[in-house]
Design an enzyme around this catalytic site. Structure first.
Site, PDB file in Angstrom:
ATOM      1  N   ARG A   1       0.835  -1.209   0.000  1.00  0.00           N
ATOM      2  CA  ARG A   1       0.000   0.000   0.000  1.00  0.00           C
ATOM      3  C   ARG A   1       0.870   1.259   0.000  1.00  0.00           C
ATOM      4  NH1 ARG A   1      -3.577   2.343   4.420  1.00  0.00           N
ATOM      5  NH2 ARG A   1      -5.175   3.496   3.278  1.00  0.00           N
TER       6      ARG A   1
ATOM      7  N   HIS B   1       0.503   4.276  -2.686  1.00  0.00           N
ATOM      8  CA  HIS B   1       0.247   5.656  -2.255  1.00  0.00           C
ATOM      9  C   HIS B   1       1.390   6.579  -2.658  1.00  0.00           C
ATOM     10  CE1 HIS B   1      -3.327   5.535   0.677  1.00  0.00           C
ATOM     11  NE2 HIS B   1      -3.325   4.394   0.020  1.00  0.00           N
TER      12      HIS B   1
ATOM     13  N   ASN C   1      -3.394   9.515   4.181  1.00  0.00           N
ATOM     14  CA  ASN C   1      -2.221   8.669   4.444  1.00  0.00           C
ATOM     15  C   ASN C   1      -2.036   8.314   5.917  1.00  0.00           C
ATOM     16  OD1 ASN C   1      -1.328   8.263   1.824  1.00  0.00           O
ATOM     17  ND2 ASN C   1      -0.076  10.119   1.800  1.00  0.00           N
TER      18      ASN C   1
ATOM     19  N   HIS D   1      -5.702  -6.263  -2.881  1.00  0.00           N
ATOM     20  CA  HIS D   1      -6.585  -6.307  -1.702  1.00  0.00           C
ATOM     21  C   HIS D   1      -6.757  -7.733  -1.164  1.00  0.00           C
ATOM     22  CE1 HIS D   1      -8.721  -2.167  -2.473  1.00  0.00           C
ATOM     23  NE2 HIS D   1      -7.465  -2.051  -2.080  1.00  0.00           N
TER      24      HIS D   1
END
Length: 324
Positions: A60, A64, A91, A191
């Protein structure tokens, strides 16, 4: 004359596009830090042996980072004023174990190859390594990024997908990063090892619409499980697995879950409920090899987003601070 002008413009566009991808090379550190991948892999494994959260947190973090300013480790910067990328509302839920993985790997690399390898390249390698550790595919990581020179919380909003997004919104935000709908569906497969805090999907359980408090696209048994794990006014620190079937394996079960109405976010379930994306989800649910191949391609494309080279960036010594 007009034809010549047009030809020159096309050539310039081609050169720019080529430069955008040609900046990176799988063998970038072959002579300057030949043991790089081994060092990073060892550090990632050590961190993983301490906590499973290393896997989703590192993946992740890479995502990001790349979607804001490009893949330049700008998300790693710590600001004494609390105004860096990592301090933005979007974040704050990034798990510390992802940051720690990259910091530890960078420290180990610095001991053998001081001032040579960027934090952004270490993050790209670590993202690949965590996928492999839980049974996912491996791929050659393109290297040669420099670390960004700016990290601002104010530049994050609007650049990351939200859990309530529909297909058009997802496609728009991915297209900004030269990623197609097919790439978006492939990357969503990460995911399969993810987790989420309850507030990110509580509206699907308690306040979906005036006619139906529970999202009707949710499998009813799964909705009950979620309500038990995430009652109203639940402790905000509680997190649950995004893949209720095989949460510790990187596999295609995420897509099988979508077919069964077990997508945790609206932005997950819409991939199956929208006719435009449903065929890809159905294919990935049936064919793990197709998913793995698509995920590799999409991760390599993601790793090219907004790459900095030369004086556009630096090789940070400490991933959390700009070089003075």
């Amino acid at each position: 004359m007009e034809l010549l002008k047009r030809g020159l413009m096309l050539l310039m566009v081609f050169i720019v596009l080529q430069r955008g991808e040609g900046q990176l090379s799988e063998n970038f550190y072959r002579n300057t830090c030949p043991n790089l991948e081994f060092i990073v892999r060892q550090e990632v494994f050590t961190k993983f042996s301490q906590t499973f959260v290393t896997i989703p947190a590192t993946l992740r973090l890479f995502f990001h980072d790349c979607f804001v300013e490009g893949c330049d480790a700008s998300v790693m910067i710590s600001s004494p004023n609390g105004d860096a990328e990592k301090d933005s509302a979007d974040n704050l839920s990034l798990a510390g174990d992802g940051f720690d993985t990259v910091i530890k790997a960078k420290q180990a690399v610095e001991r053998q190859c001081p001032g040579i390898v960027s934090c952004s390249d270490i993050l790209a390698l670590a993202a690949r390594d965590v996928v492999v550790l839980v049974g996912g595919p491996s791929w050659e990581v393109e290297l040669g990024r420099r670390d960004g020179l700016r990290s601002q919380a104010s530049r994050v909003a609007g650049n990351l997908p939200e859990p309530g997004f529909n297909l058009a919104q997802l496609n728009t935000i991915f297209a900004r990063n030269n990623l197609t709908q097919f790439d978006m569906i492939s990357l969503s497969g990460a995911h399969t090892v993810g987790f989420s805090h309850c507030n990110r999907f509580a509206n699907r359980l308690y306040s979906f619409s005036s006619s139906s408090p529970v999202d009707p696209t949710l499998d009813s048994n799964y909705a009950q499980q979620l309500m038990q794990a995430c009652p109203r006014n639940v402790d905000p620190s509680i997190a649950i697995n995004m893949d209720p079937e095989t949460p510790r394996s990187f596999d295609n079960v995420y897509y099988q879950n979508l077919v069964s109405g077990k997508g945790l976010f609206t932005s997950d379930q819409v991939l199956f409920s929208d006719q435009a994306s449903q065929p890809t989800v159905s294919d990935f649910a049936r064919n793990p090899g197709n998913f793995n191949g698509a995920f590799i391609t999409a991760m390599r494309k993601l790793g090219r987003v907004g790459v900095k080279t030369g004086n556009e960036g630096q090789i940070r010594i400490d991933c959390t601070r700009f070089n003075s």
